[in-house]
Design a protein around this motif. Structure first.
Motif, PDB file in Angstrom:
ATOM      1  N   ALA A 228       0.840  -1.201   0.000  1.00 52.84           N
ATOM      2  CA  ALA A 228       0.000   0.000   0.000  1.00 52.84           C
ATOM      3  C   ALA A 228       0.877   1.253   0.000  1.00 52.84           C
ATOM      4  CB  ALA A 228      -0.915  -0.003   1.214  1.00 52.84           C
ATOM      5  N   PRO A 229       0.700   2.148  -0.988  1.00 52.10           N
ATOM      6  CA  PRO A 229       1.529   3.358  -1.034  1.00 52.10           C
ATOM      7  C   PRO A 229       1.118   4.372   0.033  1.00 52.10           C
ATOM      8  CG  PRO A 229      -0.166   3.468  -2.713  1.00 52.10           C
ATOM      9  CD  PRO A 229      -0.286   2.097  -2.078  1.00 52.10           C
ATOM     10  N   THR A 230       2.047   5.242   0.359  1.00 53.40           N
ATOM     11  CA  THR A 230       1.677   6.390   1.178  1.00 53.40           C
ATOM     12  C   THR A 230       0.917   7.372   0.284  1.00 53.40           C
ATOM     13  OG1 THR A 230       3.640   7.703   0.690  1.00 53.40           O
ATOM     14  CG2 THR A 230       3.805   6.129   2.514  1.00 53.40           C
ATOM     15  N   LEU A 231       0.122   8.250   0.905  1.00 50.58           N
ATOM     16  CA  LEU A 231      -0.596   9.237   0.097  1.00 50.58           C
ATOM     17  C   LEU A 231       0.361  10.190  -0.602  1.00 50.58           C
ATOM     18  CD1 LEU A 231      -3.690   9.954   2.330  1.00 50.58           C
ATOM     19  CD2 LEU A 231      -3.672   8.897   0.080  1.00 50.58           C
ATOM     20  N   ALA A 232       1.517  10.446   0.025  1.00 44.19           N
ATOM     21  CA  ALA A 232       2.512  11.303  -0.620  1.00 44.19           C
ATOM     22  C   ALA A 232       2.989  10.676  -1.933  1.00 44.19           C
ATOM     23  CB  ALA A 232       3.686  11.545   0.314  1.00 44.19           C
ATOM     24  N   GLU A 233       3.103   9.356  -1.962  1.00 43.54           N
ATOM     25  CA  GLU A 233       3.546   8.658  -3.169  1.00 43.54           C
ATOM     26  C   GLU A 233       2.556   8.810  -4.315  1.00 43.54           C
ATOM     27  OE1 GLU A 233       5.478   4.636  -2.699  1.00 43.54           O
ATOM     28  OE2 GLU A 233       4.857   4.925  -0.616  1.00 43.54           O
ATOM     29  N   VAL A 234       1.285   8.986  -4.002  1.00 44.08           N
ATOM     30  CA  VAL A 234       0.270   9.138  -5.058  1.00 44.08           C
ATOM     31  C   VAL A 234      -0.096  10.607  -5.266  1.00 44.08           C
ATOM     32  CG1 VAL A 234      -0.647   6.823  -4.769  1.00 44.08           C
ATOM     33  CG2 VAL A 234      -1.617   8.694  -3.421  1.00 44.08           C
ATOM     34  N   GLY A 235       0.732  11.492  -4.732  1.00 42.72           N
ATOM     35  CA  GLY A 235       0.582  12.914  -5.024  1.00 42.72           C
ATOM     36  C   GLY A 235      -0.285  13.713  -4.086  1.00 42.72           C
ATOM     37  N   VAL A 236      -0.660  13.135  -2.953  1.00 41.57           N
ATOM     38  CA  VAL A 236      -1.475  13.861  -1.969  1.00 41.57           C
ATOM     39  C   VAL A 236      -0.744  13.795  -0.623  1.00 41.57           C
ATOM     40  CG1 VAL A 236      -3.746  14.113  -0.924  1.00 41.57           C
ATOM     41  CG2 VAL A 236      -3.544  13.114  -3.202  1.00 41.57           C
ATOM     42  N   PRO A 237       0.076  14.780  -0.297  1.00 40.29           N
ATOM     43  CA  PRO A 237       0.912  14.713   0.919  1.00 40.29           C
ATOM     44  C   PRO A 237       0.128  14.957   2.202  1.00 40.29           C
ATOM     45  CG  PRO A 237       1.249  16.807  -0.171  1.00 40.29           C
ATOM     46  CD  PRO A 237       0.323  16.007  -1.070  1.00 40.29           C
ATOM     47  N   ILE A 238      -0.769  14.025   2.530  1.00 37.43           N
ATOM     48  CA  ILE A 238      -1.547  14.111   3.761  1.00 37.43           C
ATOM     49  C   ILE A 238      -1.117  12.979   4.681  1.00 37.43           C
ATOM     50  CG2 ILE A 238      -3.860  13.965   4.781  1.00 37.43           C
ATOM     51  CD1 ILE A 238      -4.987  15.033   2.176  1.00 37.43           C
ATOM     52  N   ALA A 239      -0.827  13.312   5.924  1.00 39.82           N
ATOM     53  CA  ALA A 239      -0.525  12.289   6.933  1.00 39.82           C
ATOM     54  C   ALA A 239      -1.536  12.435   8.055  1.00 39.82           C
ATOM     55  CB  ALA A 239       0.897  12.451   7.467  1.00 39.82           C
ATOM     56  N   GLY A 240      -1.910  11.329   8.655  1.00 42.03           N
ATOM     57  CA  GLY A 240      -2.883  11.395   9.734  1.00 42.03           C
ATOM     58  C   GLY A 240      -2.805  10.175  10.618  1.00 42.03           C
ATOM     59  N   ALA A 241      -3.062  10.378  11.883  1.00 36.85           N
ATOM     60  CA  ALA A 241      -3.000   9.277  12.842  1.00 36.85           C
ATOM     61  C   ALA A 241      -3.972   9.537  13.976  1.00 36.85           C
ATOM     62  CB  ALA A 241      -1.581   9.129  13.396  1.00 36.85           C
ATOM     63  N   SER A 242      -4.333   8.474  14.630  1.00 39.46           N
ATOM     64  CA  SER A 242      -4.999   8.603  15.922  1.00 39.46           C
ATOM     65  C   SER A 242      -3.886   8.478  16.939  1.00 39.46           C
ATOM     66  CB  SER A 242      -6.039   7.484  16.103  1.00 39.46           C
ATOM     67  OG  SER A 242      -6.586   7.529  17.393  1.00 39.46           O
ATOM     68  N   HIS A 243      -3.471   9.601  17.487  1.00 37.48           N
ATOM     69  CA  HIS A 243      -2.352   9.581  18.423  1.00 37.48           C
ATOM     70  C   HIS A 243      -2.790  10.212  19.736  1.00 37.48           C
ATOM     71  CE1 HIS A 243      -1.463  12.960  15.426  1.00 37.48           C
ATOM     72  NE2 HIS A 243      -2.166  13.503  16.385  1.00 37.48           N
ATOM     73  N   GLY A 244      -2.114   9.859  20.793  1.00 36.07           N
ATOM     74  CA  GLY A 244      -2.553  10.361  22.089  1.00 36.07           C
ATOM     75  C   GLY A 244      -1.445  10.392  23.104  1.00 36.07           C
ATOM     76  N   GLY A 245      -1.760  11.009  24.235  1.00 37.91           N
ATOM     77  CA  GLY A 245      -0.767  11.119  25.291  1.00 37.91           C
ATOM     78  C   GLY A 245      -1.381  11.656  26.562  1.00 37.91           C
TER      79      GLY A 245
END
Length: 315
Positions: A228-245
């Motif tokens: 599975a490619p990263t979105l940046a690889e397909v031309g959409v530089p979006i990163a997202g996560a469910s992160h917490g602390g």
């Protein structure tokens, strides 16, 4: 004694008392609020951190679940607590970076004291069964074929996954039909039944339901989905996560925050916590309070624009 000298004396006494309290801290059990019911991802991450975090502080850490209102009930309770270090919370991003833009709350991303980031849970774009395409390029082509041709699900309006999909659709330049569900479980069942074509979720959901992944919202490919490619690889530089602390009420003394931050670093870097994170398909990731705050405040600003564009912003 002049008024100025009296005020200065009172301030000095308060500072001295605060320093003394911080030096002795902690002397009793610490409550860790989890703003969701038991058994969810945030609760499991909190319980994975609990033993090593407690050991590092030298006091018991008691987890209290306060679910409801997409995490905002428990986070509000945390915000109202005394800033003495005896009430903290394990919160993911959505209650802090999205909910204050959707509802009038007694806190915002700027009004909490950040202790440390604990985990990242990168999100993935999942293909539903019987969708009329097989890869990311096919999804884009189908989405552009007609208005609302693409049907996608989310675990709730205003959820992290809903907002990420909205960002992706805006970047592609298409409109799609959104079908909200009451959580990841019902949404996955809808994808298996062919009611929705795609959705965004944590990696455990497609793994447990044997569904393909079209792309990943991380900066690097995931070992669990190497094709599975990263979105940046397909031309959409979006990163997202469910992160917490871990967060605390505003006004927490710096010395107490430093002790909590150090204990958190010890817990996150422990072998037991890292092993638990792997089992939960999450990434153990420590960030100190200042960097943690920068990350959530920046995400809050991004979500503000997305929520406004969706017409969901509170009035």
């Amino acid at each position: 004694m002049t008024l100025r000298r009296a005020v200065a004396c009172v301030a000095a006494i308060a500072l001295s008392a605060g320093a003394a309290l911080a030096q002795d801290y902690p002397t009793r059990a610490i409550t860790m609020i989890v703003p969701y019911p038991p058994g969810g991802n945030t609760d499991l991450m909190a319980r994975a951190l609990q033993p090593e975090f407690s050991r590092a502080l030298g006091q018991p850490v008691v987890i209290v679940n306060r679910g409801g209102a997409a995490g905002s009930i428990g986070t509000t309770e945390l915000a109202r607590a005394r800033p003495d270090g005896y009430t903290i919370a394990m919160v993911p991003n959505n209650p802090v970076t999205a909910q204050p833009h959707l509802n009038r709350l007694q806190y915002s991303a700027e009004t909490l004291r950040y202790i440390c980031l604990v985990y990242d849970n990168p999100q993935v774009l999942v293909l539903g069964r019987n969708a009329p395409f097989r890869d990311y390029a096919g999804m884009v082509a189908h989405a552009k074929s007609a208005e609302e041709a693409l049907v996608y699900g989310s675990p709730g309006q205003g959820s992290t996954q809903h907002l990420l999909m909205a960002q992706l659709l805006r970047a592609i330049g298409v409109r799609a039909l959104h079908v909200p569900y009451q959580g990841a479980g019902p949404m996955a069942q809808a994808a298996l039944g062919g009611q929705i074509m795609v959705f965004i979720e944590s990696p455990t959901i497609p793994t447990n339901n044997n569904l393909p992944v079209l792309a990943v919202f991380s900066r690097e490919r995931l070992s669990s989905f190497p094709e599975a490619p990263t979105l940046a690889e397909v031309g959409v530089p979006i990163a997202g996560a469910s992160h917490g602390g871990l967060v605390a009420p505003d006004g927490l003394p710096d010395a107490i925050a430093a002790k909590l931050e150090a204990a958190c670093e010890t817990g996150v870097n422990s072998e037991t916590f890292r092993a638990a994170a792997i089992r939960l398909a999450a990434v153990a990731r420590y960030l100190p309070g200042a960097q943690f705050r920068e990350r959530f405040v920046a995400e809050s600003e991004a979500n503000k624009g997305t929520i406004a564009a969706l017409g969901l912003a509170r009035e």
